[in-house]
Design a protein around this motif. Structure first.
Motif, PDB file in Angstrom:
ATOM      1  N   VAL A  57       0.877  -1.168   0.000  1.00 53.21           N
ATOM      2  CA  VAL A  57       0.000   0.000   0.000  1.00 53.21           C
ATOM      3  C   VAL A  57       0.915   1.219   0.000  1.00 53.21           C
ATOM      4  O   VAL A  57       1.766   1.360   0.879  1.00 53.21           O
ATOM      5  CB  VAL A  57      -0.932   0.033   1.232  1.00 53.21           C
ATOM      6  CG1 VAL A  57      -1.844   1.263   1.177  1.00 53.21           C
ATOM      7  CG2 VAL A  57      -1.757  -1.242   1.324  1.00 53.21           C
ATOM      8  N   THR A  58       0.750   2.077  -0.998  1.00 49.63           N
ATOM      9  CA  THR A  58       1.615   3.247  -1.106  1.00 49.63           C
ATOM     10  C   THR A  58       0.851   4.421  -1.703  1.00 49.63           C
ATOM     11  O   THR A  58      -0.297   4.289  -2.126  1.00 49.63           O
ATOM     12  CB  THR A  58       2.890   2.918  -1.919  1.00 49.63           C
ATOM     13  OG1 THR A  58       3.838   3.972  -1.742  1.00 49.63           O
ATOM     14  CG2 THR A  58       2.591   2.706  -3.379  1.00 49.63           C
ATOM     15  N   GLY A 113      -1.250   6.859   0.573  1.00 50.58           N
ATOM     16  CA  GLY A 113      -1.056   5.437   0.868  1.00 50.58           C
ATOM     17  C   GLY A 113      -1.803   5.027   2.122  1.00 50.58           C
ATOM     18  O   GLY A 113      -1.353   4.176   2.893  1.00 50.58           O
ATOM     19  N   CYS A 133      -4.287   3.287   4.566  1.00 49.35           N
ATOM     20  CA  CYS A 133      -4.851   1.931   4.594  1.00 49.35           C
ATOM     21  C   CYS A 133      -6.367   1.903   4.771  1.00 49.35           C
ATOM     22  O   CYS A 133      -7.009   0.973   4.286  1.00 49.35           O
ATOM     23  CB  CYS A 133      -4.157   1.106   5.673  1.00 49.35           C
ATOM     24  SG  CYS A 133      -2.452   0.732   5.203  1.00 49.35           S
ATOM     25  N   VAL A 139       3.281  -1.340   4.156  1.00 50.52           N
ATOM     26  CA  VAL A 139       2.691  -0.002   4.057  1.00 50.52           C
ATOM     27  C   VAL A 139       3.829   0.996   3.839  1.00 50.52           C
ATOM     28  O   VAL A 139       4.791   1.013   4.611  1.00 50.52           O
ATOM     29  CB  VAL A 139       1.924   0.354   5.351  1.00 50.52           C
ATOM     30  CG1 VAL A 139       1.386   1.770   5.290  1.00 50.52           C
ATOM     31  CG2 VAL A 139       0.812  -0.651   5.608  1.00 50.52           C
ATOM     32  N   HIS A 183       4.601   5.081   3.302  1.00 52.99           N
ATOM     33  CA  HIS A 183       4.313   6.505   3.175  1.00 52.99           C
ATOM     34  C   HIS A 183       5.629   7.146   2.731  1.00 52.99           C
ATOM     35  O   HIS A 183       6.644   6.459   2.638  1.00 52.99           O
ATOM     36  CB  HIS A 183       3.819   7.078   4.488  1.00 52.99           C
ATOM     37  CG  HIS A 183       2.457   6.568   4.878  1.00 52.99           C
ATOM     38  ND1 HIS A 183       1.668   7.189   5.799  1.00 52.99           N
ATOM     39  CD2 HIS A 183       1.740   5.477   4.484  1.00 52.99           C
ATOM     40  CE1 HIS A 183       0.533   6.523   5.959  1.00 52.99           C
ATOM     41  NE2 HIS A 183       0.560   5.474   5.157  1.00 52.99           N
ATOM     42  N   VAL A 205       2.398   6.156   9.526  1.00 55.11           N
ATOM     43  CA  VAL A 205       2.759   4.777   9.182  1.00 55.11           C
ATOM     44  C   VAL A 205       2.352   3.851  10.326  1.00 55.11           C
ATOM     45  O   VAL A 205       1.718   2.810  10.111  1.00 55.11           O
ATOM     46  CB  VAL A 205       4.271   4.651   8.897  1.00 55.11           C
ATOM     47  CG1 VAL A 205       4.667   3.189   8.726  1.00 55.11           C
ATOM     48  CG2 VAL A 205       4.651   5.464   7.664  1.00 55.11           C
ATOM     49  N   ASP A 226      -1.419   3.394  10.457  1.00 53.02           N
ATOM     50  CA  ASP A 226      -1.937   2.513   9.406  1.00 53.02           C
ATOM     51  C   ASP A 226      -1.655   1.047   9.713  1.00 53.02           C
ATOM     52  O   ASP A 226      -2.518   0.193   9.524  1.00 53.02           O
ATOM     53  CB  ASP A 226      -1.357   2.895   8.045  1.00 53.02           C
ATOM     54  CG  ASP A 226      -2.233   3.882   7.291  1.00 53.02           C
ATOM     55  OD1 ASP A 226      -3.289   4.278   7.830  1.00 53.02           O
ATOM     56  OD2 ASP A 226      -1.876   4.244   6.157  1.00 53.02           O
ATOM     57  N   VAL A 227      -0.455   0.750  10.179  1.00 47.09           N
ATOM     58  CA  VAL A 227      -0.122  -0.631  10.525  1.00 47.09           C
ATOM     59  C   VAL A 227      -1.022  -1.104  11.660  1.00 47.09           C
ATOM     60  O   VAL A 227      -1.569  -2.209  11.618  1.00 47.09           O
ATOM     61  CB  VAL A 227       1.374  -0.771  10.887  1.00 47.09           C
ATOM     62  CG1 VAL A 227       1.664  -2.129  11.517  1.00 47.09           C
ATOM     63  CG2 VAL A 227       2.234  -0.546   9.648  1.00 47.09           C
ATOM     64  N   GLY A 282       5.717  -1.409   8.168  1.00 43.57           N
ATOM     65  CA  GLY A 282       5.498  -0.019   7.794  1.00 43.57           C
ATOM     66  C   GLY A 282       6.814   0.655   7.446  1.00 43.57           C
ATOM     67  O   GLY A 282       7.814   0.484   8.156  1.00 43.57           O
TER      68      GLY A 282
END
Length: 167
Positions: A35-36, A63, A65, A86, A88, A132, A135-136, A153
């Motif tokens: 995911v970016t 990016g 999530c 992930v 960023h 980051v 998101d993780v 991440g």
């Protein structure tokens, strides 16, 4: 600008070296989802050494999530991916505004759409490393994301091309 005018000529050059790529299996070989950000300065295949058929690459503004969740679930549940990375990046546009900023701008430009604008979360963030980590954590806690898989991440540095792992 008419960038599309170059598509056919560029595609003809691509087709000349396409080879056996049409026979690649549908599930990604590395069982990896990346995911970016959609930032045009980022080329995940180049900076991560992945090839066509290796991974699913999901791109969106920042990016993020939460926005990529639908694709992540499909990637895992229907196509067998078992790892998520992930990414960023530095100098990200998502660091330059708040929801309030963009909503005000859009309400001014499109007053007839003000009701729709108020319901959108544009998902900006103020701290790159924290975004980051957030998101993780979001993925690790989400009930539709596979448990006991590796979720990492990273930050990609647009200034140098280097990546560094945060989580």
């Amino acid at each position: 600008m008419d960038a599309f005018k170059d598509f056919e000529a560029a595609n003809e050059r691509y087709v000349e070296t396409f080879g056996a790529k049409g026979a690649l299996p549908l599930p990604p070989a590395k069982k990896l989802t990346i995911v970016t950000c959609m930032d045009a300065r980022i080329d995940p295949a180049a900076h991560l050494g992945i090839k066509e058929g290796d991974a699913h690459v999901i791109r969106n503004a920042g990016g993020v999530c939460k926005e990529a969740l639908r694709s992540i679930v499909i990637s895992q549940q229907l196509l067998g991916t078992q790892e998520i990375a992930v990414f960023h990046h530095t100098d990200c546009g998502m660091l330059t505004f708040t929801n309030s900023d963009i909503k005000s701008l859009l309400e001014e430009r499109y007053p007839a759409a003000a009701d729709e604008v108020k319901d959108i979360d544009f998902l900006p963030f103020a701290n790159l490393e924290q975004s980051v980590k957030d998101d993780v954590q979001f993925l690790k806690q989400h009930p539709l994301v596979l448990k006991d898989i590796r979720i990492t991440g990273w930050i990609y540095e647009v200034e140098t091309g280097k990546v560094r792992q945060i989580v």
